[in-house]
Scaffold this motif. Structure first.
Motif, PDB file in Angstrom:
ATOM      1  N   VAL A  27       0.858  -1.179   0.000  1.00 30.85           N
ATOM      2  CA  VAL A  27       0.000   0.000   0.000  1.00 30.85           C
ATOM      3  C   VAL A  27       0.895   1.229   0.000  1.00 30.85           C
ATOM      4  O   VAL A  27       1.859   1.319   0.764  1.00 30.85           O
ATOM      5  CB  VAL A  27      -0.960   0.006   1.215  1.00 30.85           C
ATOM      6  CG1 VAL A  27      -0.208  -0.022   2.536  1.00 30.85           C
ATOM      7  CG2 VAL A  27      -1.900   1.219   1.151  1.00 30.85           C
ATOM      8  N   LEU A  82       0.917   5.121   0.594  1.00 30.75           N
ATOM      9  CA  LEU A  82       0.153   6.190   1.244  1.00 30.75           C
ATOM     10  C   LEU A  82       0.750   7.545   0.875  1.00 30.75           C
ATOM     11  O   LEU A  82       1.959   7.734   0.950  1.00 30.75           O
ATOM     12  CB  LEU A  82       0.182   5.983   2.757  1.00 30.75           C
ATOM     13  CG  LEU A  82      -0.294   4.595   3.227  1.00 30.75           C
ATOM     14  CD1 LEU A  82       0.066   4.360   4.688  1.00 30.75           C
ATOM     15  CD2 LEU A  82      -1.793   4.449   3.004  1.00 30.75           C
ATOM     16  N   HIS A 111      -1.653  -0.789  -3.948  1.00 34.39           N
ATOM     17  CA  HIS A 111      -2.853   0.012  -3.717  1.00 34.39           C
ATOM     18  C   HIS A 111      -2.382   1.429  -3.406  1.00 34.39           C
ATOM     19  O   HIS A 111      -1.729   1.674  -2.386  1.00 34.39           O
ATOM     20  CB  HIS A 111      -3.678  -0.538  -2.560  1.00 34.39           C
ATOM     21  CG  HIS A 111      -4.960   0.214  -2.330  1.00 34.39           C
ATOM     22  ND1 HIS A 111      -5.911   0.406  -3.316  1.00 34.39           N
ATOM     23  CD2 HIS A 111      -5.447   0.844  -1.222  1.00 34.39           C
ATOM     24  CE1 HIS A 111      -6.921   1.092  -2.836  1.00 34.39           C
ATOM     25  NE2 HIS A 111      -6.661   1.382  -1.563  1.00 34.39           N
ATOM     26  N   VAL A 115      -2.961   5.366  -2.546  1.00 33.51           N
ATOM     27  CA  VAL A 115      -3.939   6.222  -1.860  1.00 33.51           C
ATOM     28  C   VAL A 115      -3.437   7.657  -1.884  1.00 33.51           C
ATOM     29  O   VAL A 115      -2.302   7.936  -1.483  1.00 33.51           O
ATOM     30  CB  VAL A 115      -4.161   5.753  -0.412  1.00 33.51           C
ATOM     31  CG1 VAL A 115      -5.305   6.542   0.224  1.00 33.51           C
ATOM     32  CG2 VAL A 115      -4.447   4.254  -0.358  1.00 33.51           C
ATOM     33  N   GLU A 116      -4.279   8.565  -2.350  1.00 37.62           N
ATOM     34  CA  GLU A 116      -3.886   9.964  -2.542  1.00 37.62           C
ATOM     35  C   GLU A 116      -5.136  10.840  -2.494  1.00 37.62           C
ATOM     36  O   GLU A 116      -6.193  10.440  -2.985  1.00 37.62           O
ATOM     37  CB  GLU A 116      -3.169  10.118  -3.890  1.00 37.62           C
ATOM     38  CG  GLU A 116      -2.937  11.532  -4.371  1.00 37.62           C
ATOM     39  CD  GLU A 116      -2.092  12.351  -3.417  1.00 37.62           C
ATOM     40  OE1 GLU A 116      -2.494  13.498  -3.131  1.00 37.62           O
ATOM     41  OE2 GLU A 116      -1.040  11.854  -2.963  1.00 37.62           O
ATOM     42  N   CYS A 159      -6.377   2.344  -7.205  1.00 35.25           N
ATOM     43  CA  CYS A 159      -6.262   3.728  -6.731  1.00 35.25           C
ATOM     44  C   CYS A 159      -7.448   4.081  -5.843  1.00 35.25           C
ATOM     45  O   CYS A 159      -8.589   3.691  -6.134  1.00 35.25           O
ATOM     46  CB  CYS A 159      -6.194   4.687  -7.915  1.00 35.25           C
ATOM     47  SG  CYS A 159      -4.735   4.478  -8.957  1.00 35.25           S
ATOM     48  N   GLU A 160      -7.174   4.849  -4.812  1.00 33.76           N
ATOM     49  CA  GLU A 160      -8.222   5.291  -3.895  1.00 33.76           C
ATOM     50  C   GLU A 160      -7.989   6.754  -3.530  1.00 33.76           C
ATOM     51  O   GLU A 160      -6.925   7.112  -3.023  1.00 33.76           O
ATOM     52  CB  GLU A 160      -8.226   4.428  -2.625  1.00 33.76           C
ATOM     53  CG  GLU A 160      -9.289   4.835  -1.628  1.00 33.76           C
ATOM     54  CD  GLU A 160      -9.294   3.967  -0.384  1.00 33.76           C
ATOM     55  OE1 GLU A 160     -10.077   4.261   0.537  1.00 33.76           O
ATOM     56  OE2 GLU A 160      -8.508   2.996  -0.329  1.00 33.76           O
ATOM     57  N   LYS A 161      -9.006   7.582  -3.792  1.00 38.03           N
ATOM     58  CA  LYS A 161      -8.946   8.989  -3.391  1.00 38.03           C
ATOM     59  C   LYS A 161      -9.383   9.099  -1.938  1.00 38.03           C
ATOM     60  O   LYS A 161     -10.506   8.747  -1.592  1.00 38.03           O
ATOM     61  CB  LYS A 161      -9.848   9.849  -4.277  1.00 38.03           C
ATOM     62  CG  LYS A 161      -9.797  11.338  -3.949  1.00 38.03           C
ATOM     63  CD  LYS A 161     -10.721  12.125  -4.850  1.00 38.03           C
ATOM     64  CE  LYS A 161     -10.656  13.617  -4.534  1.00 38.03           C
ATOM     65  NZ  LYS A 161     -11.083  13.914  -3.144  1.00 38.03           N
ATOM     66  N   ARG A 162      -8.480   9.624  -1.108  1.00 35.98           N
ATOM     67  CA  ARG A 162      -8.779   9.641   0.330  1.00 35.98           C
ATOM     68  C   ARG A 162      -7.882  10.641   1.041  1.00 35.98           C
ATOM     69  O   ARG A 162      -6.677  10.706   0.776  1.00 35.98           O
ATOM     70  CB  ARG A 162      -8.569   8.240   0.905  1.00 35.98           C
ATOM     71  CG  ARG A 162      -9.044   8.030   2.326  1.00 35.98           C
ATOM     72  CD  ARG A 162      -9.292   6.562   2.500  1.00 35.98           C
ATOM     73  NE  ARG A 162      -9.540   6.169   3.875  1.00 35.98           N
ATOM     74  CZ  ARG A 162      -9.874   4.937   4.234  1.00 35.98           C
ATOM     75  NH1 ARG A 162      -9.989   3.989   3.300  1.00 35.98           N
ATOM     76  NH2 ARG A 162     -10.095   4.636   5.496  1.00 35.98           N
ATOM     77  N   LEU A 200      -5.880  11.310   3.895  1.00 36.71           N
ATOM     78  CA  LEU A 200      -5.295  10.489   4.945  1.00 36.71           C
ATOM     79  C   LEU A 200      -5.073  11.247   6.251  1.00 36.71           C
ATOM     80  O   LEU A 200      -4.770  10.625   7.273  1.00 36.71           O
ATOM     81  CB  LEU A 200      -3.983   9.881   4.450  1.00 36.71           C
ATOM     82  CG  LEU A 200      -4.140   8.890   3.292  1.00 36.71           C
ATOM     83  CD1 LEU A 200      -2.776   8.435   2.782  1.00 36.71           C
ATOM     84  CD2 LEU A 200      -4.976   7.689   3.718  1.00 36.71           C
ATOM     85  N   LEU A 202      -6.255   5.253   6.419  1.00 36.69           N
ATOM     86  CA  LEU A 202      -6.570   3.841   6.278  1.00 36.69           C
ATOM     87  C   LEU A 202      -6.512   3.192   7.655  1.00 36.69           C
ATOM     88  O   LEU A 202      -5.569   3.419   8.421  1.00 36.69           O
ATOM     89  CB  LEU A 202      -5.578   3.143   5.337  1.00 36.69           C
ATOM     90  CG  LEU A 202      -6.065   2.922   3.896  1.00 36.69           C
ATOM     91  CD1 LEU A 202      -6.239   4.254   3.190  1.00 36.69           C
ATOM     92  CD2 LEU A 202      -5.114   2.020   3.137  1.00 36.69           C
TER      93      LEU A 202
END
Length: 407
Positions: free
Chosen positions: A265, A267, A285, A287-288, A312-315, A317, A322
């Motif tokens: 992952v 981050l 994976h 995440v941004e 890809c996951e828009k998040r 942080l 996560l």
């Protein structure tokens, strides 16, 4: 005039004498004289120079605010930067091995934000002067990559076209594989004539892309960056590691630390600096929080050959890290947060007991805070590599390895 002995360098690179008295462009062990203005020494004369003092390689150094430490020998600067990391760790009760420092060479900066302004006789572009709002032109800069120097004439033309004599135009410039990408901010509002003028400037200077604030006004070709096996077109003004050499140093450590991991992952993934190369051997994976950078990463992966799956996951942080349960699905985590660090996300990493963490940071102070949380939760830190992409500045970056050891 008062006389002082410099005891140490502060975190911004200024010499500090008893008082404290701040004396720019001085080094520990030097005796200096100057005019005291509050806690700052002005009109400084070096009475007894340090053996670590050298002639600055750039003729603009005294006036330009782009570099702070060109008056110091390279070995001294390297040791000082490593000591900044040790000091930050010690403040959190941490002792760690500093394996080495990797310093980018002269003339390697591939991105910079120039200041540009109209003048009575035309326009000027460069960096802000030392401790002033004045602009210093830098035709012989020893810091920037030669290809990036080509953005200076374009910056002057942009100031003439859409700047003012009162406001400074910020011209963020990046070297891409197929030309220079520029994003300018602080100029006049766009109208028809200005749009045409800006398009003409982009053509005259063969810019790949020109953006005026949030609008792309000339896209002669999509600017691309090679990241591993992928070609990525970043959004205008997107974050990019400052030098290719620095990016390679960070990535090399990320590869070493995560070697053998099957699910990683990433981050604060950005445009894929780590995610895309790591996808050569692992499912990643990414995440941004920035949708534009995440889209660029995804597009680059989809058009590359020989990569394993990248999701890809828009998040955000900071507000929504996560969770430990989500992280537990991975063998390793790669994290490269902004200067504020990643307190909330680190807490979840600590609780997850993920076996391997590769932690990059551009701020030793917030890194030390986050590292302490991991160490208190059963992680063991490996040797730290300091990465100096911002040569001759007070800026320090690093990458560290953490392994979970408790049963």
């Amino acid at each position: 005039m008062s006389r002082h002995r410099i005891e140490r360098l502060g975190h911004l690179g200024d010499g500090i004498a008893e008082g404290p008295v701040h004396a720019p462009l001085t080094l520990p062990g030097e005796t200096v004289e100057g005019r005291l203005e509050g806690t700052r020494l002005a009109d400084i004369r070096i009475v007894t120079p340090s053996s670590n003092r050298v002639t600055p390689p750039c003729r603009h150094f005294r006036a330009c605010g782009g570099c702070r430490l060109q008056h110091a020998e390279d070995g001294f600067v390297a040791e000082w930067k490593m000591e900044q990391v040790r000091t930050a760790l010690a403040a959190q009760g941490i002792t760690a091995e500093i394996a080495r420092i990797e310093t980018s060479p002269r003339g390697s900066r591939r991105r910079a934000t120039f200041a540009a302004r109209r003048t009575k006789k035309g326009a000027m572009a460069g960096f802000h002067g030392r401790a002033s709002g004045e602009i210093t032109e830098i035709p012989d800069c020893t810091l920037l990559h030669p290809d990036l120097m080509a953005a200076l004439p374009a910056a002057r033309d942009l100031a003439l076209a859409g700047g003012s004599r009162k406001a400074v135009l910020d011209v963020a410039s990046t070297i891409c594989e197929n030309g220079i990408d520029i994003r300018a901010e602080g100029g006049k509002s766009l109208d028809g004539p200005l749009r045409q003028n800006l398009a003409d400037i982009a053509a005259r200077h063969d810019l790949a892309r020109l953006s005026w604030a949030d609008e792309v006004v000339a896209a002669r070709r999509a600017p691309v960056l090679r990241i591993g096996r992928a070609m990525v077109t970043p959004p205008p003004g997107a974050f990019l590691q400052a030098t290719a050499e620095g990016a390679a140093s960070l990535l090399s450590e990320m590869r070493r630390i995560t070697d053998g991991s099957k699910r990683v992952v990433d981050l604060f993934a950005g445009c894929g600096t780590f995610a895309l190369p790591l996808a050569e051997t692992a499912h990643v994976h990414a995440v941004e929080a920035d949708a534009g950078m995440l889209s660029a990463l995804d597009h680059g992966w989809r058009h590359a050959q020989g990569l394993k799956p990248v999701t890809c996951e828009k998040r955000d942080l900071f507000r929504d890290p996560l969770t430990a349960a989500e992280l537990a699905n991975h063998d390793a985590a790669v994290i490269d947060p902004p200067r504020a660090g990643a307190a909330a996300q680190t807490a979840e990493l600590a609780a997850s007991r993920i076996s391997t963490i590769a932690f990059a940071s551009c701020n030793p102070v917030t890194f030390a805070r986050d590292a302490r949380r991991l160490l208190e939760s059963g992680y063991v830190a490996g040797p730290i590599v300091v990465v100096d992409q911002f040569r001759w500045s007070a800026h320090v970056e690093l990458v560290a390895e953490f392994r979970y050891t408790r049963a």
